[in-house]
Design a protein around this motif. Structure first.
Motif, PDB file in Angstrom:
ATOM      1  N   GLU A  37     -13.139  -0.546  11.279  1.00 23.82           N
ATOM      2  CA  GLU A  37     -13.838  -1.818  11.105  1.00 23.82           C
ATOM      3  C   GLU A  37     -12.959  -2.976  11.563  1.00 23.82           C
ATOM      4  O   GLU A  37     -11.737  -2.907  11.514  1.00 23.82           O
ATOM      5  N   GLN A  38     -13.599  -4.047  11.979  1.00 25.33           N
ATOM      6  CA  GLN A  38     -12.890  -5.274  12.318  1.00 25.33           C
ATOM      7  C   GLN A  38     -13.492  -6.427  11.547  1.00 25.33           C
ATOM      8  O   GLN A  38     -14.682  -6.648  11.652  1.00 25.33           O
ATOM      9  N   PRO A  39     -12.757  -7.117  10.737  1.00 23.77           N
ATOM     10  CA  PRO A  39     -11.366  -6.829  10.400  1.00 23.77           C
ATOM     11  C   PRO A  39     -11.255  -5.593   9.505  1.00 23.77           C
ATOM     12  O   PRO A  39     -12.185  -5.268   8.781  1.00 23.77           O
ATOM     13  N   VAL A  40     -10.103  -4.957   9.558  1.00 20.53           N
ATOM     14  CA  VAL A  40      -9.844  -3.792   8.721  1.00 20.53           C
ATOM     15  C   VAL A  40      -9.791  -4.263   7.267  1.00 20.53           C
ATOM     16  O   VAL A  40      -9.098  -5.238   6.956  1.00 20.53           O
ATOM     17  N   PRO A  41     -10.545  -3.634   6.360  1.00 25.19           N
ATOM     18  CA  PRO A  41     -10.541  -4.077   4.963  1.00 25.19           C
ATOM     19  C   PRO A  41      -9.172  -3.905   4.321  1.00 25.19           C
ATOM     20  O   PRO A  41      -8.438  -2.970   4.649  1.00 25.19           O
ATOM     21  N   LYS A  42      -8.841  -4.841   3.440  1.00 21.96           N
ATOM     22  CA  LYS A  42      -7.565  -4.829   2.738  1.00 21.96           C
ATOM     23  C   LYS A  42      -7.806  -4.651   1.250  1.00 21.96           C
ATOM     24  O   LYS A  42      -8.768  -5.196   0.705  1.00 21.96           O
ATOM     25  N   ALA A  43      -6.931  -3.927   0.602  1.00 20.21           N
ATOM     26  CA  ALA A  43      -7.021  -3.761  -0.853  1.00 20.21           C
ATOM     27  C   ALA A  43      -6.699  -5.084  -1.536  1.00 20.21           C
ATOM     28  O   ALA A  43      -5.853  -5.845  -1.064  1.00 20.21           O
ATOM     29  N   ARG A  44      -7.370  -5.325  -2.634  1.00 24.60           N
ATOM     30  CA  ARG A  44      -7.116  -6.534  -3.433  1.00 24.60           C
ATOM     31  C   ARG A  44      -6.127  -6.246  -4.555  1.00 24.60           C
ATOM     32  O   ARG A  44      -5.883  -7.065  -5.415  1.00 24.60           O
ATOM     33  N   ILE A  45      -5.560  -5.055  -4.552  1.00 23.57           N
ATOM     34  CA  ILE A  45      -4.502  -4.663  -5.468  1.00 23.57           C
ATOM     35  C   ILE A  45      -3.428  -3.998  -4.601  1.00 23.57           C
ATOM     36  O   ILE A  45      -3.748  -3.300  -3.648  1.00 23.57           O
ATOM     37  N   SER A  46      -2.177  -4.285  -4.894  1.00 17.68           N
ATOM     38  CA  SER A  46      -1.108  -3.672  -4.110  1.00 17.68           C
ATOM     39  C   SER A  46       0.059  -3.324  -5.026  1.00 17.68           C
ATOM     40  O   SER A  46       0.164  -3.846  -6.142  1.00 17.68           O
ATOM     41  N   PHE A  47       0.908  -2.445  -4.532  1.00 18.92           N
ATOM     42  CA  PHE A  47       2.027  -1.945  -5.340  1.00 18.92           C
ATOM     43  C   PHE A  47       3.341  -2.044  -4.605  1.00 18.92           C
ATOM     44  O   PHE A  47       3.394  -1.909  -3.392  1.00 18.92           O
ATOM     45  N   GLU A  48       4.376  -2.279  -5.363  1.00 15.73           N
ATOM     46  CA  GLU A  48       5.755  -2.251  -4.877  1.00 15.73           C
ATOM     47  C   GLU A  48       6.508  -1.263  -5.740  1.00 15.73           C
ATOM     48  O   GLU A  48       6.260  -1.159  -6.946  1.00 15.73           O
ATOM     49  N   LYS A  49       7.437  -0.562  -5.129  1.00 20.42           N
ATOM     50  CA  LYS A  49       8.257   0.382  -5.880  1.00 20.42           C
ATOM     51  C   LYS A  49       9.619  -0.248  -6.138  1.00 20.42           C
ATOM     52  O   LYS A  49      10.247  -0.788  -5.231  1.00 20.42           O
ATOM     53  N   PHE A  50      10.038  -0.208  -7.391  1.00 15.20           N
ATOM     54  CA  PHE A  50      11.345  -0.694  -7.804  1.00 15.20           C
ATOM     55  C   PHE A  50      12.057   0.454  -8.501  1.00 15.20           C
ATOM     56  O   PHE A  50      11.707   0.789  -9.636  1.00 15.20           O
ATOM     57  N   GLY A  51      12.997   1.073  -7.816  1.00 15.04           N
ATOM     58  CA  GLY A  51      13.659   2.240  -8.384  1.00 15.04           C
ATOM     59  C   GLY A  51      12.663   3.368  -8.541  1.00 15.04           C
ATOM     60  O   GLY A  51      12.029   3.783  -7.580  1.00 15.04           O
ATOM     61  N   ASN A  52      12.485   3.828  -9.775  1.00 15.17           N
ATOM     62  CA  ASN A  52      11.513   4.892 -10.065  1.00 15.17           C
ATOM     63  C   ASN A  52      10.218   4.351 -10.643  1.00 15.17           C
ATOM     64  O   ASN A  52       9.413   5.115 -11.164  1.00 15.17           O
ATOM     65  N   HIS A  53      10.028   3.042 -10.591  1.00 12.89           N
ATOM     66  CA  HIS A  53       8.850   2.423 -11.197  1.00 12.89           C
ATOM     67  C   HIS A  53       8.038   1.659 -10.152  1.00 12.89           C
ATOM     68  O   HIS A  53       8.557   1.232  -9.132  1.00 12.89           O
ATOM     69  N   TYR A  54       6.759   1.487 -10.450  1.00 16.33           N
ATOM     70  CA  TYR A  54       5.855   0.754  -9.580  1.00 16.33           C
ATOM     71  C   TYR A  54       5.378  -0.495 -10.306  1.00 16.33           C
ATOM     72  O   TYR A  54       5.261  -0.507 -11.535  1.00 16.33           O
TER      73      TYR A  54
END
Length: 150
Positions: A37-54
């Motif tokens: 699709e254009q534009p490619v859909p984007k998630a409205r939730i995102s994650f970052e990893k810090f060590g062993n945790h998200y």
């Protein structure tokens, strides 16, 4: 008012919630087809990893939301029930809301030169990201229910 709460201790970083959000926000409602699709859909939730945790970045529907205060066109505003809502048609793509959100929850849609944020999928009883989270790291509930679940 119900909103999405995140409990990091339950998250294993599977990203099923992101996938469910992308599928829901796609025009085709198909993860496979969404990539084309254009534009490619984007998630409205995102994650970052810090060590062993998200850690999740998702709209907190702040009572005194900085994104609402920074929006020069009124595209970011409060609904009658208190949620922060975004009107894509009013958005001019200045990205001030992206810069002031302390949670990183306002997503730039670079192809459209606008922004987006979690709308809690109001057309669903429970947002698909919460349904997809088998570890119960996401909870769609009131603040009181969240405190009792603790």
């Amino acid at each position: 008012m119900q909103k999405i709460y995140y409990q990091a201790k339950h998250c294993d970083g599977c990203l099923a919630c992101e996938v469910a959000c992308i599928e829901k926000k796609s025009l085709t409602k198909s993860l496979f087809m969404a990539k084309m699709e254009q534009p490619v859909p984007k998630a409205r939730i995102s994650f970052e990893k810090f060590g062993n945790h998200y850690w999740a970045s998702i709209c907190q529907n702040c009572v005194e939301a900085m994104c609402v205060g920074a929006c020069m066109t009124g595209a970011m505003q409060y609904s009658e029930t208190g949620e922060v809502v975004h009107n894509l048609e009013q958005c001019v793509g200045c990205w001030m809301c992206v810069m002031v959100c302390p949670f990183g929850a306002v997503v730039p849609l670079e192809d459209a030169k606008k922004v987006s944020k979690c709308d809690l999928c109001k057309d669903e009883k429970t947002p698909p990201c919460v349904v997809a989270c088998t570890r119960k790291a996401l909870c769609y509930c009131t603040p009181e229910d969240y405190e009792n679940e603790g």
